[in-house]
Scaffold this active site. Structure first.
Site, PDB file in Angstrom:
ATOM      1  N   ARG A   1      10.634  35.874  98.733  1.00 38.88           N
ATOM      2  CA  ARG A   1      11.313  37.132  99.033  1.00 38.88           C
ATOM      3  C   ARG A   1      11.181  37.447 100.520  1.00 38.88           C
ATOM      4  O   ARG A   1      10.116  37.214 101.118  1.00 38.88           O
ATOM      5  CB  ARG A   1      10.704  38.284  98.230  1.00 38.88           C
ATOM      6  CG  ARG A   1      11.050  38.265  96.750  1.00 38.88           C
ATOM      7  CD  ARG A   1      12.526  38.542  96.470  1.00 38.88           C
ATOM      8  NE  ARG A   1      12.809  38.562  95.046  1.00 38.88           N
ATOM      9  CZ  ARG A   1      13.278  37.544  94.332  1.00 38.88           C
ATOM     10  NH1 ARG A   1      13.538  36.385  94.933  1.00 38.88           N
ATOM     11  NH2 ARG A   1      13.518  37.668  93.041  1.00 38.88           N
TER      12      ARG A   1
ATOM     13  N   HIS B   1      19.993  32.585 100.034  1.00 34.13           N
ATOM     14  CA  HIS B   1      19.287  32.824  98.756  1.00 34.13           C
ATOM     15  C   HIS B   1      19.829  31.890  97.653  1.00 34.13           C
ATOM     16  O   HIS B   1      20.286  32.342  96.605  1.00 34.13           O
ATOM     17  CB  HIS B   1      19.427  34.300  98.337  1.00 34.13           C
ATOM     18  CG  HIS B   1      18.370  34.732  97.356  1.00 34.13           C
ATOM     19  ND1 HIS B   1      17.791  35.980  97.384  1.00 34.13           N
ATOM     20  CD2 HIS B   1      17.781  34.073  96.314  1.00 34.13           C
ATOM     21  CE1 HIS B   1      16.902  36.080  96.402  1.00 34.13           C
ATOM     22  NE2 HIS B   1      16.885  34.927  95.737  1.00 34.13           N
TER      23      HIS B   1
END
Ligand code: NAP
Ligand code: GLV
Length: 309
Positions: free
Chosen positions: A224, A272
């Site tokens: 993250r 991502h």
């Protein structure tokens, strides 16, 4: 009794079909209720909209459409003690391992340096280094971290892993605690982040940690963005503590157009995609868990609200 699907950007039709193929016959809707709907028993979601839960009085379980669950807490924790269930692997461990191995080999074979030389039209071989001399440290030894550690180890690299609790994995030097982390960082050539985002891990990859790294290391973030203090990372890159970084996740996604990461010569950006949710295997796992819950059993992938992962 029905399933509510709430995930912007995902195709609900594909998920409904995959759930049916996995044997789940419960009614399925992607229409958010505008008034309390007690029939909705299961929520399948990624980044649920704010105030969704007030219209779900009959909710029995929340399924994250990813391995991480931090997105479920962005608008405050889900209500009561409704079980939160996440994806465990479901095809992500293989993807993560490929991505991490690519980054490790890239650093080992000095592809970043050769890229710079290419831009300068400079023919300049660097000395070869054996894989065993490259030390890789994986932060987080969960479903994905363990798979990454084993894959990288199988290619001959020296691998350590860091978790919250003591672990034993054959061939991997398993560490826990801050003191062990501080020591390991000084020997680390490639640091791979695969921690969950929790109150403990938010912002932990910052100047103090970078300063402990072996100079010239590579940093790979596939967990993250909010684990990292971005300005500290830029400073570590600009001062040469880190040779280059491979970043798949960011504090703000999509990465804003003006963000310095896009053009920094020491950074590789991917959007991502290190491990994407695969509809088929994920729907099968969710269908199995719904069947278990309906039979009064304990689902696989239950999240600890206390630990946040
Ligand atoms: P997991 O199975 O829950 O594993 C988490 C690991 O982190 C465990 O080993 C845990 O230690 C360790 N950990 C947690 N808090 C810690 C702390 N404070 N200090 C040290 N270690 C700590 O999670 P996973 O399935 O491997 O997934 C990891 C993360 O990957 C997800 O949370 C998500 O953010 C990220 N992800 C990213 C992508 C992408 O495409 N970029 C895709 C999927 C997932 P213990 O073993 O001691 O519990
Ligand atoms: C993706 O980031 C996930 O958590 O599965």
């Amino acid at each position: 009794m029905s399933i509510l699907f709430a995930s912007r950007g995902d195709d609900p039709q594909a998920w409904e079909t995959a759930l049916r193929e996995a044997g789940c016959t419960l009614p399925f809707t992607a229409e958010l209720p505008s008034a309390p709907d007690p029939a909705i028993r299961y929520l399948l979601t990624w980044q649920p909209p704010a105030r969704l839960y007030r219209n779900l009085p009959g909710l029995r379980a929340i399924f994250s459409l990813g391995a991480g669950v931090d997105h479920l807490f962005e608008n405050g924790p889900p209500p009561g003690d409704i079980p939160i269930i996440r994806l465990r692997d479901a095809g992500m461990a293989g993807q993560m391992s490929e991505y991490a191995l690519w980054a490790v080999i890239g650093h080992h074979r000095q592809m970043h340096a050769y890229r710079r030389r290419q831009q300068e039209r400079r023919w300049a071989p660097l000395p070869a280094r054996p894989a065993a001399k490259i030390r890789v440290l994986v932060l987080g030894l969960g479903v994905l971290g363990e798979a990454v550690a084993n894959t990288v180890r199988a290619q001959g690299y020296s691998v350590s892993g860091w978790a919250r609790r003591p672990r034993e994995i054959a061939g991997i030097d398993c560490l826990h605690g801050q003191a062990a982390l501080a020591t390991a960082l000084g020997q680390t050539d490639v640091l791979i982040n695969l921690l969950p985002l929790t109150a403990e891990t938010r912002g932990m990859i910052a100047s103090t940690l970078f300063a402990r790294l072996k100079p010239g290391a590579c940093f790979v973030n596939i967990a993250r963005g909010a684990h990292v203090v971005e300005r500290d990372l830029l400073q570590a890159l600009d001062s040469g503590v880190i040779d280059h970084a491979v970043l798949d996740v960011f504090a703000e996604e999509p990465l804003p157009e003006q963000h310095p990461f896009w053009t920094h010569p020491g950074i590789i950006v991917t959007p991502h995609i290190a491990a994407q949710t695969l509809t088929g295997p994920s729907a099968r796992q969710i269908a199995e868990n719904i069947a278990l819950l309906e039979a009064g059993g304990t689902p696989d992938g239950l999240v600890s609200r206390e630990q946040g992962y």
